[in-house]
Design an enzyme around this catalytic site. Structure first.
Site, short mmCIF file in Angstrom:
data_model
loop_
_atom_site.label_atom_id
_atom_site.label_comp_id
_atom_site.label_asym_id
_atom_site.label_seq_id
_atom_site.Cartn_x
_atom_site.Cartn_y
_atom_site.Cartn_z
N HIS A 1 36.91 36.14 42.35
CA HIS A 1 37.48 37.23 43.16
C HIS A 1 37.06 38.56 42.54
O HIS A 1 36.61 38.60 41.39
CB HIS A 1 39.01 37.15 43.15
CG HIS A 1 39.55 37.45 41.79
ND1 HIS A 1 39.62 36.51 40.79
CD2 HIS A 1 40.00 38.61 41.24
CE1 HIS A 1 40.09 37.07 39.70
NE2 HIS A 1 40.33 38.35 39.93
N HIS B 1 34.16 44.14 39.50
CA HIS B 1 33.43 42.98 38.99
C HIS B 1 34.11 41.67 39.37
O HIS B 1 35.31 41.64 39.63
CB HIS B 1 33.30 43.06 37.46
CG HIS B 1 34.62 42.94 36.75
ND1 HIS B 1 35.51 43.99 36.63
CD2 HIS B 1 35.21 41.88 36.13
CE1 HIS B 1 36.58 43.59 35.96
NE2 HIS B 1 36.43 42.31 35.66
P1 2AM Z 1 39.22 40.23 34.44
O1 2AM Z 1 38.69 39.16 35.35
O2 2AM Z 1 38.22 41.25 34.06
O3 2AM Z 1 39.96 39.64 33.26
C1 2AM Z 1 43.76 38.55 37.33
O4 2AM Z 1 44.01 38.38 35.98
C2 2AM Z 1 42.81 39.68 37.56
O5 2AM Z 1 43.36 40.91 37.06
C3 2AM Z 1 41.46 39.52 36.89
O6 2AM Z 1 40.47 40.01 37.79
C4 2AM Z 1 41.54 40.40 35.68
O7 2AM Z 1 40.33 41.00 35.31
C5 2AM Z 1 42.47 41.48 36.14
N1 2AM Z 1 43.24 42.01 35.02
C6 2AM Z 1 43.97 41.31 34.14
N2 2AM Z 1 44.57 42.14 33.26
C7 2AM Z 1 44.18 43.39 33.59
C8 2AM Z 1 44.45 44.69 33.08
N3 2AM Z 1 45.25 44.87 32.05
N4 2AM Z 1 43.85 45.74 33.68
C9 2AM Z 1 43.04 45.58 34.73
N5 2AM Z 1 42.75 44.37 35.28
C10 2AM Z 1 43.32 43.30 34.71
#
Ligand code: 2AM
Length: 176
Positions: free
Chosen positions: A43, A125
């Site tokens: 996603h 991303h």
């Molecule tokens: P990531 O894939 O780069 O880890 C569910 O966890 C989604 O929220 C993922 O896309 C994750 O990004 C994002 N996510 C998790 N923690 C986050 C944070 N503190 N700030 C921004 N995005 C976050």
């Protein structure tokens, strides 16, 4: 206080793109590069809300439902590695304006509701690999997946039996 849920707004990828991406990932990255994210979990996050209660969730859902924004096209043609967070990702070389606007709106609504937002600039991303903390050799930029983004959704991140699963709670259409 109501039960807290870990929530985020995101765009899902069509099944066809997900299958093609995971095939390409398997052909491109060795097993030791990192832990592959399950196809169903691929996603692109628009806004991360953190752990929030029911009242805040309802307010943010209402605001999301009032968004009037046009559908847009997105091309995933870039990849990168963030060694500190251990993430290998896929993203657009050029972010469509519609994507940036939608993320900006959802992030500012979240911030106004008290969901702290990262001070880092938004970098759209799709996480492909996790625990990628060692150097990873990235492929030449000769790949590309194009999709039309016509909806966005609210997801709950559920961790159970050693796995993370993303459950869609609601979704909204962009205008055509
Ligand atoms: P990531 O894939 O780069 O880890 C569910 O966890 C989604 O929220 C993922 O896309 C994750 O990004 C994002 N996510 C998790 N923690 C986050 C944070 N503190 N700030 C921004 N995005 C976050």
């Amino acid at each position: 206080m109501s039960e807290q849920k870990r929530l985020f707004f995101a765009i899902t990828l069509p099944e066809e793109s997900r299958q093609s991406i995971i095939q390409w990932r398997a052909d491109t990255f060795p097993a030791e590069a990192g832990r592959p994210v399950a196809a169903a979990n691929l996603h692109l996050t628009l806004a991360f809300l953190g752990d929030i209660g029911e009242e805040k969730t309802q307010a943010l859902m209402q605001q999301a439902g009032r968004i009037r924004q046009q559908a847009f096209s997105l091309t995933l043609d870039d990849a990168g590695h963030w060694p500190r967070s251990g993430v290998v990702w896929l993203g657009p070389k050029q972010s469509p304006r519609g994507l940036l606007q939608l993320a900006e709106l959802l992030r500012s609504q979240a911030a106004r509701s008290g969901c702290s937002q990262s001070p880092l600039p938004y970098h759209p991303h799709v996480t492909l690999l996790r625990n990628a903390t060692h150097p990873v050799s990235l492929p030449p930029r000769n790949f590309s997946w194009s999709l039309r983004v016509e909806r966005f959704a609210l997801f709950q991140s559920v961790f159970a039996q050693g796995r993370t699963r993303y459950q869609q709670l609601a979704d909204w259409a962009l205008t055509q």
